[in-house]
Design an enzyme around this catalytic site. Structure first.
Site, PDB file in Angstrom:
ATOM      1  CG  ASN A 120      38.369  36.015  35.613  1.00 24.10           C
ATOM      2  OD1 ASN A 120      37.919  35.572  36.673  1.00 24.10           O
ATOM      3  ND2 ASN A 120      38.162  37.262  35.215  1.00 24.10           N
ATOM      4  N   PRO A 121      37.587  32.086  35.989  1.00 22.98           N
ATOM      5  CG  PRO A 121      37.509  30.731  37.884  1.00 22.98           C
ATOM      6  CD  PRO A 121      38.444  31.573  37.070  1.00 22.98           C
ATOM      7  CE1 TYR A 161      36.478  34.674  39.586  1.00 24.79           C
ATOM      8  CE2 TYR A 161      36.165  36.936  40.337  1.00 24.79           C
ATOM      9  CZ  TYR A 161      36.960  35.969  39.746  1.00 24.79           C
ATOM     10  OH  TYR A 161      38.218  36.292  39.330  1.00 24.79           O
ATOM     11  CG  PHE A 215      37.890  42.014  38.229  1.00 23.43           C
ATOM     12  CD1 PHE A 215      38.111  41.784  36.888  1.00 23.43           C
ATOM     13  CD2 PHE A 215      38.357  41.095  39.158  1.00 23.43           C
ATOM     14  CE1 PHE A 215      38.792  40.651  36.465  1.00 23.43           C
ATOM     15  CE2 PHE A 215      39.039  39.953  38.737  1.00 23.43           C
ATOM     16  CZ  PHE A 215      39.253  39.737  37.389  1.00 23.43           C
TER      17      PHE A 215
HETATM   18  C1  LIG Z   1      34.947  35.885  34.292  1.00 27.98           C
HETATM   19  S1  LIG Z   1      34.576  35.558  32.606  1.00 27.98           S
HETATM   20  C2  LIG Z   1      36.175  35.307  31.983  1.00 27.98           C
HETATM   21  C3  LIG Z   1      36.311  35.352  30.509  1.00 27.98           C
HETATM   22  C4  LIG Z   1      37.722  35.305  29.961  1.00 27.98           C
HETATM   23  N1  LIG Z   1      38.324  34.005  30.207  1.00 27.98           N
HETATM   24  C5  LIG Z   1      38.578  36.382  30.558  1.00 27.98           C
HETATM   25  O1  LIG Z   1      39.400  36.065  31.409  1.00 27.98           O
HETATM   26  O2  LIG Z   1      38.443  37.545  30.209  1.00 27.98           O
HETATM   27  C6  LIG Z   1      33.815  33.977  32.714  1.00 27.98           C
HETATM   28  C7  LIG Z   1      33.284  33.402  31.418  1.00 27.98           C
HETATM   29  O3  LIG Z   1      32.753  32.108  31.695  1.00 27.98           O
HETATM   30  C8  LIG Z   1      31.530  31.908  30.984  1.00 27.98           C
HETATM   31  N2  LIG Z   1      30.779  30.900  31.729  1.00 27.98           N
HETATM   32  C9  LIG Z   1      29.966  31.065  32.798  1.00 27.98           C
HETATM   33  N3  LIG Z   1      29.465  29.895  33.231  1.00 27.98           N
HETATM   34  C10 LIG Z   1      29.992  28.942  32.398  1.00 27.98           C
HETATM   35  C11 LIG Z   1      29.867  27.520  32.333  1.00 27.98           C
HETATM   36  N4  LIG Z   1      29.131  26.858  33.210  1.00 27.98           N
HETATM   37  N5  LIG Z   1      30.542  26.878  31.360  1.00 27.98           N
HETATM   38  C12 LIG Z   1      31.310  27.554  30.456  1.00 27.98           C
HETATM   39  N6  LIG Z   1      31.453  28.894  30.467  1.00 27.98           N
HETATM   40  C13 LIG Z   1      30.816  29.585  31.435  1.00 27.98           C
HETATM   41  C14 LIG Z   1      30.908  33.291  30.950  1.00 27.98           C
HETATM   42  O4  LIG Z   1      29.962  33.412  29.910  1.00 27.98           O
HETATM   43  C15 LIG Z   1      32.164  34.165  30.749  1.00 27.98           C
HETATM   44  O5  LIG Z   1      32.443  34.310  29.392  1.00 27.98           O
END
Ligand SMILES: C[S@@+](CC[C@H](N)C(=O)[O-])C[C@H]1O[C@@H](n2cnc3c(N)ncnc32)[C@H](O)[C@@H]1O
Length: 457
Positions: free
Chosen positions: A127-128, A130, A218
């Site tokens: 889940n990247p 957004y 969500f």
């Molecule tokens: C929507 S959450 C999803 C977390 C987990 N994979 C889940 O599905 O529950 C996105 C995660 O990406 C991390 N994140 C945001 N920008 C990022 C980047 N440029 N590189 C790596 N991680 C990043 C955030 O800190 C967060 O932990």
């Protein structure tokens, strides 16, 4: 309080990864979760995505969870199928510290989008984050330098781009041949102009499956889809669109295409195709323009904050109703000299159809016959000499129940507002085809006088 829960786990011998002990949620744990787009994925969605990934052999796979947060996906896969290699990339050091202590997965502390590696994976799942990327006004806060780097590195960047588009592009690059990308993302990539290059890349990369989940996955205002890409050139052009209903129990196939090449993705069916058949589109007869923005009025010395003789109100959404415009109430509290409306947008000097940038995909349209200035909405400026009666008839058609049904069927809740791209493609009554055939296109000329627009012949 939540933080001590994880500390308990770290120092407890009893913490069992697969026993549902781990209850932390990213948006509760992080004060600045918005900045990172950090929201945890509900367990039932994670399980659903693992199921529809349709992977037959869960042994020895190289699995990547980019933006891993608390590893919601890797944990679930590990507990069902432990004999795989798991990697996560996480940019937030607080999260990194916890997950490296708790979970038996390789974790890399890095910005995934700048992570330099030649590694390739069998499955990239997650889940990247957004959000639109920017320095101050936008949710995902990055510096100017980083933004320039991303723009340089990512070929799908367009307009006000969203970080999830970059995560998709980067992940596609790191899939093995035959590997799968399985992401839950907002559905906006299906129709918005900003994602046209991404759609082309997806089409070129392999077979695509989209599962529309809708709102409420969500507790945030976002409509989501699961996107699955199988990276294999032999599946190029294959697109399958599904709708998921009844709390993930019912999956309905809308269509399967073999020649997809990056067009916008709509929920077409036989009825919507029948409704469009043989009809011209809005874009054939009109140019579409946005209204001038608030700042343009505030910085212009001609604008008055009270009504004056010879001045007219600057109108906004509240003034627009199906088939009529309320010229009486001035909701903006701004007035401009009638003869100056053209300074804000040239097309304010001619009669045109105003269409609401309305919520919930409902179309609301009316003809601005008095040629006022506006601060909101989309303005349909005729490319040919349409009479006021014809414009009124077109506005009525846009407001009709049939049109509302058509728009809702095609676009569901993909975007919170009707967009210019959607409007351009709406069909108009068949009889307006006559204007497409006429070679001679007459430009309109109006004089903007005394509250009315006078047509000069
Ligand atoms: C929507 S959450 C999803 C977390 C987990 N994979 C889940 O599905 O529950 C996105 C995660 O990406 C991390 N994140 C945001 N920008 C990022 C980047 N440029 N590189 C790596 N991680 C990043 C955030 O800190 C967060 O932990």
């Amino acid at each position: 309080m939540k933080r001590s829960l994880s500390e308990d786990m770290i120092y407890s011998d009893k913490f069992d990864l697969c026993n549902n002990d781990f209850k932390l949620k990213l948006d509760k744990f992080l004060k600045d979760w918005k900045k990172y787009g950090a929201v945890s994925t509900p367990k039932e969605i994670v399980r659903f995505m693992i199921k529809i990934s349709d992977i037959k052999n869960w042994e020895g796979l190289n699995i990547l969870e980019p933006g891993c947060g608390f590893f919601d996906f890797s944990r679930e896969i590990y507990c069902q199928y432990p004999n795989n290699n798991f990697t996560g990339v996480e940019v937030n050091p607080e999260i990194y510290e916890i997950v490296t202590k708790l979970f038996p997965f390789r974790t890399i502390l890095a910005d995934f989008l700048l992570w330099e590696t030649t590694e390739k994976f069998d499955l990239i799942i997650g889940n990247p984050p957004y959000g639109i990327l920017g320095f101050n006004r936008y949710p995902i806060k990055i510096s100017k330098e980083i933004k320039e780097k991303y723009k340089y590195l990512y070929k799908t960047w367009k307009g006000k781009y969203n970080i999830y588009g970059l995560f998709i592009e980067k992940s596609l690059k790191h899939l093995k041949k035959g590997g799968k990308l399985v992401f839950i993302v907002p559905c906006t990539f299906m129709i918005l102009d900003e994602f046209s290059k991404l759609r082309e890349l997806l089409a070129k990369s392999g077979g695509i499956k989209i599962y529309y989940l809708g709102k409420n996955v969500f507790d945030k205002n976002v409509t989501t889809c699961v996107l699955i890409v199988t990276k294999d050139f032999q599946f190029r052009g294959n697109l399958e669109l599904y709708e998921v209903k009844d709390n993930l129990k019912n999956v309905v196939l809308w269509y399967a295409k073999k020649e997809y090449s990056g067009e916008i993705i709509k929920f077409e069916n036989e009825d919507t195709k029948k409704f469009e058949e043989g009809k011209p589109k809005i874009q054939d007869l009109f140019d579409l323009h946005f209204a001038a923005r608030s700042v343009e009025y505030y910085k212009n010395p001609k604008v008055s904050k009270e009504p004056k003789p010879g001045y007219v109100c600057v109108l906004k959404g509240n003034n627009l109703h199906p088939n009529w415009i309320d010229y009486e109430n001035c909701y903006t509290g701004l007035w401009v000299p009638k003869e100056s409306v053209g300074e804000f947008r040239w097309f304010y000097t001619i009669p045109r159809i105003v269409v609401g940038h309305t919520k919930g995909g409902k179309i609301v349209a009316a003809v601005d016959e008095k040629c006022y200035a506006w601060r909101e909405e989309i303005h349909l400026v005729p490319k040919i000499a349409l009479s006021i009666e014809e414009m009124r008839e077109i506005a009525e058609y846009l407001n009709s129940d049939k049109m509302q049904w058509y728009v809702k069927t095609l676009y569901k809740d993909i975007t919170p507002h009707t967009t210019i791209t959607q409007l351009k493609l709406l069909p108009l009554p068949e009889k307006y085809n006559k204007y497409l055939k006429s070679q001679k296109q007459i430009l309109l000329k109006y004089e903007n006088k005394n509250e009315q627009c006078i047509r000069l012949l």
